[in-house]
Motif scaffolding. Structure first.
Motif, PDB file in Angstrom:
ATOM      1  N   MET A  62     -18.007  43.821 107.876  1.00 40.93           N
ATOM      2  CA  MET A  62     -18.924  42.984 108.636  1.00 40.93           C
ATOM      3  C   MET A  62     -19.604  43.781 109.735  1.00 40.93           C
ATOM      4  SD  MET A  62     -16.914  39.345 108.831  1.00 40.93           S
ATOM      5  CE  MET A  62     -17.732  38.874 110.354  1.00 40.93           C
ATOM      6  N   ASP A  63     -18.838  44.637 110.413  1.00 34.08           N
ATOM      7  CA  ASP A  63     -19.410  45.454 111.485  1.00 34.08           C
ATOM      8  C   ASP A  63     -20.475  46.388 110.931  1.00 34.08           C
ATOM      9  OD1 ASP A  63     -17.743  44.205 113.227  1.00 34.08           O
ATOM     10  OD2 ASP A  63     -16.282  45.839 113.362  1.00 34.08           O
ATOM     11  N   ILE A  64     -20.192  46.963 109.763  1.00 39.08           N
ATOM     12  CA  ILE A  64     -21.138  47.897 109.147  1.00 39.08           C
ATOM     13  C   ILE A  64     -22.429  47.166 108.795  1.00 39.08           C
ATOM     14  CG2 ILE A  64     -21.585  49.286 107.063  1.00 39.08           C
ATOM     15  CD1 ILE A  64     -18.508  49.956 107.158  1.00 39.08           C
ATOM     16  N   GLN A  65     -22.284  45.947 108.231  1.00 38.61           N
ATOM     17  CA  GLN A  65     -23.469  45.173 107.861  1.00 38.61           C
ATOM     18  C   GLN A  65     -24.315  44.847 109.083  1.00 38.61           C
ATOM     19  OE1 GLN A  65     -21.815  41.924 105.699  1.00 38.61           O
ATOM     20  NE2 GLN A  65     -21.800  43.030 103.757  1.00 38.61           N
ATOM     21  N   LYS A 107     -30.221  48.440 112.690  1.00 36.27           N
ATOM     22  CA  LYS A 107     -30.969  49.665 112.460  1.00 36.27           C
ATOM     23  C   LYS A 107     -32.273  49.353 111.727  1.00 36.27           C
ATOM     24  CE  LYS A 107     -30.470  54.360 110.587  1.00 36.27           C
ATOM     25  NZ  LYS A 107     -31.933  54.465 110.710  1.00 36.27           N
ATOM     26  N   MET A 108     -32.201  48.478 110.735  1.00 37.80           N
ATOM     27  CA  MET A 108     -33.396  48.112 109.971  1.00 37.80           C
ATOM     28  C   MET A 108     -34.454  47.489 110.887  1.00 37.80           C
ATOM     29  SD  MET A 108     -32.184  46.548 106.322  1.00 37.80           S
ATOM     30  CE  MET A 108     -33.152  45.050 106.547  1.00 37.80           C
ATOM     31  N   TYR A 117     -38.831  46.401 115.986  1.00 34.40           N
ATOM     32  CA  TYR A 117     -38.244  45.435 116.919  1.00 34.40           C
ATOM     33  C   TYR A 117     -37.277  46.193 117.803  1.00 34.40           C
ATOM     34  CZ  TYR A 117     -39.922  41.813 113.750  1.00 34.40           C
ATOM     35  OH  TYR A 117     -40.711  41.005 112.987  1.00 34.40           O
ATOM     36  N   THR A 118     -37.244  45.859 119.066  1.00 33.55           N
ATOM     37  CA  THR A 118     -36.244  46.494 119.888  1.00 33.55           C
ATOM     38  C   THR A 118     -35.036  45.587 120.075  1.00 33.55           C
ATOM     39  OG1 THR A 118     -37.705  45.997 121.720  1.00 33.55           O
ATOM     40  CG2 THR A 118     -37.573  48.315 121.002  1.00 33.55           C
ATOM     41  N   SER A 119     -34.870  45.007 121.233  1.00 34.71           N
ATOM     42  CA  SER A 119     -33.599  44.334 121.505  1.00 34.71           C
ATOM     43  C   SER A 119     -33.462  42.989 120.797  1.00 34.71           C
ATOM     44  CB  SER A 119     -33.433  44.138 123.007  1.00 34.71           C
ATOM     45  OG  SER A 119     -34.519  43.338 123.443  1.00 34.71           O
ATOM     46  N   VAL A 120     -33.348  43.049 119.499  1.00 34.50           N
ATOM     47  CA  VAL A 120     -33.178  41.805 118.737  1.00 34.50           C
ATOM     48  C   VAL A 120     -31.680  41.549 118.561  1.00 34.50           C
ATOM     49  CG1 VAL A 120     -33.592  40.622 116.552  1.00 34.50           C
ATOM     50  CG2 VAL A 120     -35.334  42.127 117.500  1.00 34.50           C
TER      51      VAL A 120
END
Length: 118
Positions: A94-97, A103-104, A110-113
């Motif tokens: 889950m953390d990796i996802q 990153k995408m 987009y920045t702070s999404v």
């Protein structure tokens, strides 16, 4: 685990057909094959040697009980470990996802999404 132990103890009592309070290798082999367990002569010998703590060629009820308790404890620990590993793997996944989503989005400009947690 208690009910499992009782099942194994009752197996012992079944094996101990003459009611002598101990079983020999032949009785054990017979019982295992009756239970539908495929085991070689060698397998029976090493199993028997493991249970027969004092090496007198007879397995008494206490030796049987000790071995079964030990075995059941091992099995319980094993399944706990498996569960732990599965939980850890799921969490890592889950953390990796989440990281990949972040990153995408960043790559797309987009920045702070805040990525909503699944």
């Amino acid at each position: 685990g208690e009910e499992k132990l009782d099942i194994f103890i009752s197996i012992f009592d079944k094996i101990d057909s003459d009611g002598g309070g101990s079983i020999d290798m032949d009785e054990m082999y017979q019982a295992l094959s009756n239970a539908g367990i495929e085991i070689s002569d060698e397998g029976v010998r090493s199993l028997f040697a493991m249970i027969d703590e004092d090496g007198d060629g007879d397995v008494v009820r206490d030796e049987w009980k000790d071995t079964i308790e030990f075995y059941l404890e091992l099995k319980a620990e094993e399944s706990d470990m498996k569960n732990l590993a599965a939980v850890a793997a799921r969490k890592n996944n889950m953390d990796i996802q989440k990281e990949m989503k972040r990153k995408m989005l960043k790559d797309m400009g987009y920045t702070s999404v805040r990525v909503p947690a699944q």
